[in-house]
Design an enzyme around this catalytic site. Sequence first.
Site, short mmCIF file in Angstrom:
data_model
loop_
_atom_site.label_atom_id
_atom_site.label_comp_id
_atom_site.label_asym_id
_atom_site.label_seq_id
_atom_site.Cartn_x
_atom_site.Cartn_y
_atom_site.Cartn_z
N HIS A 194 -1.91 -5.46 1.62
CA HIS A 194 -3.35 -6.03 1.42
C HIS A 194 -3.03 -7.50 0.81
O HIS A 194 -2.25 -7.93 0.11
CB HIS A 194 -4.21 -5.51 0.12
CG HIS A 194 -5.28 -6.39 -0.27
ND1 HIS A 194 -6.57 -6.17 0.50
CD2 HIS A 194 -5.49 -7.19 -1.27
CE1 HIS A 194 -7.50 -7.06 -0.40
NE2 HIS A 194 -6.38 -7.79 -1.25
N LYS A 228 0.90 -1.30 0.00
CA LYS A 228 -0.14 -0.05 0.01
C LYS A 228 0.84 1.34 0.06
O LYS A 228 2.10 1.14 0.29
CB LYS A 228 -0.92 0.02 1.25
CG LYS A 228 -2.03 -1.32 1.40
CD LYS A 228 -2.96 -1.11 2.36
CE LYS A 228 -4.10 -2.27 2.47
NZ LYS A 228 -4.88 -1.91 3.49
N THR A 262 -5.21 -7.27 10.72
CA THR A 262 -5.37 -6.06 10.19
C THR A 262 -5.15 -4.70 10.86
O THR A 262 -4.43 -3.74 10.24
CB THR A 262 -6.94 -5.91 10.08
OG1 THR A 262 -7.58 -7.11 9.18
CG2 THR A 262 -7.55 -4.71 9.03
N ASN A 303 -1.74 0.25 6.87
CA ASN A 303 -1.35 -0.98 7.58
C ASN A 303 -0.50 -1.95 6.62
O ASN A 303 -0.18 -3.15 6.64
CB ASN A 303 -2.56 -1.93 7.96
CG ASN A 303 -3.58 -2.04 6.91
OD1 ASN A 303 -3.37 -1.93 5.61
ND2 ASN A 303 -4.64 -2.87 7.56
N PHE A 361 -15.56 2.94 6.78
CA PHE A 361 -14.36 3.24 6.61
C PHE A 361 -14.28 3.42 4.97
O PHE A 361 -13.32 3.58 4.49
CB PHE A 361 -13.25 2.56 7.30
CG PHE A 361 -13.51 0.98 6.91
CD1 PHE A 361 -13.05 0.29 5.79
CD2 PHE A 361 -14.15 0.26 7.94
CE1 PHE A 361 -12.97 -1.07 5.65
CE2 PHE A 361 -14.10 -1.19 7.90
CZ PHE A 361 -13.59 -1.73 6.62
N ARG A 418 2.83 -6.27 9.05
CA ARG A 418 2.20 -5.16 9.78
C ARG A 418 2.66 -4.93 11.09
O ARG A 418 2.48 -3.68 11.40
CB ARG A 418 0.58 -5.60 9.85
CG ARG A 418 -0.21 -5.50 8.43
CD ARG A 418 -1.41 -6.26 8.18
NE ARG A 418 -2.02 -5.78 7.17
CZ ARG A 418 -3.46 -6.31 6.92
NH1 ARG A 418 -3.88 -7.05 7.25
NH2 ARG A 418 -3.86 -5.72 5.54
N ARG A 434 -1.76 -14.18 4.27
CA ARG A 434 -2.36 -13.78 5.50
C ARG A 434 -1.65 -13.73 6.87
O ARG A 434 -1.64 -12.78 7.81
CB ARG A 434 -3.64 -14.49 5.86
CG ARG A 434 -4.77 -14.30 4.51
CD ARG A 434 -5.38 -12.61 4.17
NE ARG A 434 -5.95 -12.24 5.53
CZ ARG A 434 -6.56 -11.05 5.58
NH1 ARG A 434 -6.81 -10.33 4.13
NH2 ARG A 434 -7.15 -10.57 6.50
N1 UDP Z 1 -9.77 -0.79 7.66
C1 UDP Z 1 -9.91 0.44 8.21
N2 UDP Z 1 -10.91 0.49 9.34
C2 UDP Z 1 -11.30 -0.53 9.84
C3 UDP Z 1 -11.16 -1.91 9.33
C4 UDP Z 1 -10.46 -1.88 8.03
O1 UDP Z 1 -9.44 1.44 7.71
O2 UDP Z 1 -12.05 -0.39 10.91
C5 UDP Z 1 -9.04 -0.79 6.55
C6 UDP Z 1 -7.69 -1.50 6.43
O3 UDP Z 1 -6.64 -0.82 6.05
C7 UDP Z 1 -7.95 -2.91 5.93
C8 UDP Z 1 -8.80 -2.84 5.00
O4 UDP Z 1 -9.76 -1.55 5.44
O5 UDP Z 1 -6.70 -3.42 5.42
C9 UDP Z 1 -9.73 -3.71 4.64
O6 UDP Z 1 -10.40 -4.51 5.71
P1 UDP Z 1 -10.39 -6.07 5.84
O7 UDP Z 1 -11.27 -6.14 7.01
O8 UDP Z 1 -10.61 -6.72 4.64
O9 UDP Z 1 -8.81 -6.32 6.39
P2 UDP Z 1 -7.61 -6.96 6.00
O10 UDP Z 1 -8.18 -8.06 4.82
O11 UDP Z 1 -6.78 -6.04 5.20
O12 UDP Z 1 -6.82 -7.60 6.94
MG MG Z 2 -9.74 -7.94 3.40
#
Ligand code: UDP
Ligand code: MG
Length: 134
Positions: free
Chosen positions: A116, A10, A92, A113, A58, A103, A86
Amino acid sequence: MIQQTLSIIKPDAVERNLSEDIKKKFLENKLKIIKIKKIQITKDEASEFYKVHQSKPFYEKLCSYLSSGPIVVMILEGENAIQENRRIMGATDPKNAEEGTIRKEYGISIDKNSVHGSDSPDNAKKEIDFFFKN
Ligand code: UDP
Ligand code: MG
């Protein structure tokens, strides 16, 4: 099972010149980088990419952020690549991420973070096609 998954470095991490360190994490953990490119996407493209999150509070900020600067998109391949990626990424929210994960080491906040990763075989296929289908 050998799988492919989509990884994105990112804007926060590209901007801090962390791409090489992050790529090393994948390689050290036996994931191969099959394709890689550095691009910048539009907000419309980010909104399409993240549309599974369109009902979330968000969403707007997330799409602005992903389109705010250059990103590095990669196809990773290896044994259980989706789940492995993952694991290597960590939780996350960097605050909750395990020691040694990307992360934990590089993430700034839940929105910045650093990486992705696809979360399922279906999404991995969709996300790989999104960036690499000509
Ligand atoms: N995100 C955020 N606030 C939240 C949850 C998620 O800004 O409360 C952002 C975060 O950058 C995350 C992305 O949205 O990586 C996608 O969310 P997801 O739950 O899919 O998390 P990931 O799969 O990236 O761990
Ligand atoms: Mg995701």
